[in-house]
Design a protein around this motif. Sequence first.
Motif, PDB file in Angstrom:
ATOM      1  N   UNK A  38      32.362  38.091  30.556  1.00 32.65           N
ATOM      2  CA  UNK A  38      33.206  37.858  31.731  1.00 32.65           C
ATOM      3  C   UNK A  38      34.462  37.101  31.342  1.00 32.65           C
ATOM      4  N   UNK A  39      34.355  36.178  30.396  1.00 37.39           N
ATOM      5  CA  UNK A  39      35.538  35.448  29.925  1.00 37.39           C
ATOM      6  C   UNK A  39      36.532  36.402  29.260  1.00 37.39           C
ATOM      7  N   UNK A  40      36.032  37.372  28.502  1.00 38.97           N
ATOM      8  CA  UNK A  40      36.919  38.354  27.890  1.00 38.97           C
ATOM      9  C   UNK A  40      37.566  39.248  28.943  1.00 38.97           C
ATOM     10  N   UNK A  41      36.820  39.604  29.974  1.00 34.27           N
ATOM     11  CA  UNK A  41      37.370  40.439  31.056  1.00 34.27           C
ATOM     12  C   UNK A  41      38.528  39.708  31.695  1.00 34.27           C
ATOM     13  N   UNK A  44      39.792  44.496  23.969  1.00 33.61           N
ATOM     14  CA  UNK A  44      38.520  45.200  23.911  1.00 33.61           C
ATOM     15  C   UNK A  44      37.911  45.167  22.524  1.00 33.61           C
ATOM     16  N   UNK A  45      38.725  45.426  21.516  1.00 35.10           N
ATOM     17  CA  UNK A  45      38.231  45.403  20.133  1.00 35.10           C
ATOM     18  C   UNK A  45      37.838  43.989  19.698  1.00 35.10           C
ATOM     19  N   UNK A  46      38.629  43.003  20.102  1.00 37.71           N
ATOM     20  CA  UNK A  46      38.286  41.615  19.776  1.00 37.71           C
ATOM     21  C   UNK A  46      36.975  41.221  20.457  1.00 37.71           C
ATOM     22  N   UNK A  47      36.804  41.621  21.706  1.00 41.65           N
ATOM     23  CA  UNK A  47      35.572  41.298  22.434  1.00 41.65           C
ATOM     24  C   UNK A  47      34.355  41.903  21.746  1.00 41.65           C
ATOM     25  N   UNK A  48      34.450  43.159  21.342  1.00 38.55           N
ATOM     26  CA  UNK A  48      33.333  43.806  20.652  1.00 38.55           C
ATOM     27  C   UNK A  48      33.046  43.092  19.339  1.00 38.55           C
ATOM     28  N   UNK A  49      34.081  42.767  18.590  1.00 38.14           N
ATOM     29  CA  UNK A  49      33.896  42.081  17.310  1.00 38.14           C
ATOM     30  C   UNK A  49      33.224  40.728  17.506  1.00 38.14           C
ATOM     31  N   UNK A  50      33.722  39.939  18.472  1.00 40.67           N
ATOM     32  CA  UNK A  50      33.153  38.609  18.722  1.00 40.67           C
ATOM     33  C   UNK A  50      31.707  38.726  19.192  1.00 40.67           C
ATOM     34  N   UNK A  77      52.485  47.784  27.371  1.00 37.78           N
ATOM     35  CA  UNK A  77      51.939  46.483  26.982  1.00 37.78           C
ATOM     36  C   UNK A  77      50.530  46.292  27.539  1.00 37.78           C
ATOM     37  N   UNK A  78      50.278  46.756  28.746  1.00 38.02           N
ATOM     38  CA  UNK A  78      48.944  46.654  29.329  1.00 38.02           C
ATOM     39  C   UNK A  78      47.920  47.459  28.547  1.00 38.02           C
ATOM     40  N   UNK A  79      48.291  48.672  28.153  1.00 40.29           N
ATOM     41  CA  UNK A  79      47.380  49.506  27.367  1.00 40.29           C
ATOM     42  C   UNK A  79      47.115  48.885  25.998  1.00 40.29           C
ATOM     43  N   UNK A  80      48.157  48.391  25.366  1.00 42.32           N
ATOM     44  CA  UNK A  80      48.004  47.746  24.063  1.00 42.32           C
ATOM     45  C   UNK A  80      47.123  46.498  24.167  1.00 42.32           C
ATOM     46  N   UNK A  81      47.384  45.662  25.162  1.00 43.63           N
ATOM     47  CA  UNK A  81      46.579  44.445  25.343  1.00 43.63           C
ATOM     48  C   UNK A  81      45.122  44.801  25.634  1.00 43.63           C
ATOM     49  N   UNK A  82      44.899  45.848  26.430  1.00 45.10           N
ATOM     50  CA  UNK A  82      43.536  46.274  26.732  1.00 45.10           C
ATOM     51  C   UNK A  82      42.777  46.710  25.498  1.00 45.10           C
ATOM     52  N   UNK A  83      43.431  47.482  24.652  1.00 43.69           N
ATOM     53  CA  UNK A  83      42.781  47.942  23.417  1.00 43.69           C
ATOM     54  C   UNK A  83      42.499  46.761  22.489  1.00 43.69           C
ATOM     55  N   UNK A  84      43.486  45.878  22.318  1.00 39.42           N
ATOM     56  CA  UNK A  84      43.312  44.728  21.417  1.00 39.42           C
ATOM     57  C   UNK A  84      42.213  43.807  21.928  1.00 39.42           C
TER      58      UNK A  84
END
Length: 179
Positions: A176-179, A153-159, A144-151
């Motif tokens: 920093x808010x995304x982190x 991360x991709x959302x942060x890049x998109x935004x 779940x941690x790996x999945x959440x990290x990937x999701x």
Amino acid sequence: IGTIALCIILFSGGLDTKLSDIRPVMIPGLTLATLGVLFTMLITGVIIYFVFGWMQSVASISIAVALLMASTMSSTDSASVFSILRTHRQGLGENLRPLLELESGSNDPTAYVLVVLFINIVSEGGASTSVGDAIVVFIVQMALGALAGVVFGRVAVWVMNKISIDNASLYSVLLLAFV
């Protein structure tokens, strides 16, 4: 504070690491990051348990408490490893540097899950947690941690690519808010 600092350290390490560099060492790196931390925790925990047993003047501790203590020190400090690898140009082998970066950056979550697991075992008295349950919890938490990290991360890049902020310094606040 510790959890926030860990998130920032892991994010920073992941941000600086190129996927193309770690792809050839993915399997050995993740094996070291999980099994290496687990074996380090087990060996150190047994040593702590026996050292406390030999010291009769100090209160004896249970094996679960010894493993909890060992879990807290079972991973390497990724921030220091990243700093050393980035600032000192040692003549490391072709795949050794990315292997060290991957292992150092991905072993903290393993240690974190082990610490939380042993805190639960110690606080419950160990009565309701079996080894099988602990393994299932570990695997689920890591997946779940790996999945959440990937999701995330991709959302942060998109935004970050889609949003337009007039004040460029606010991008770091958003990041920093995304982190």
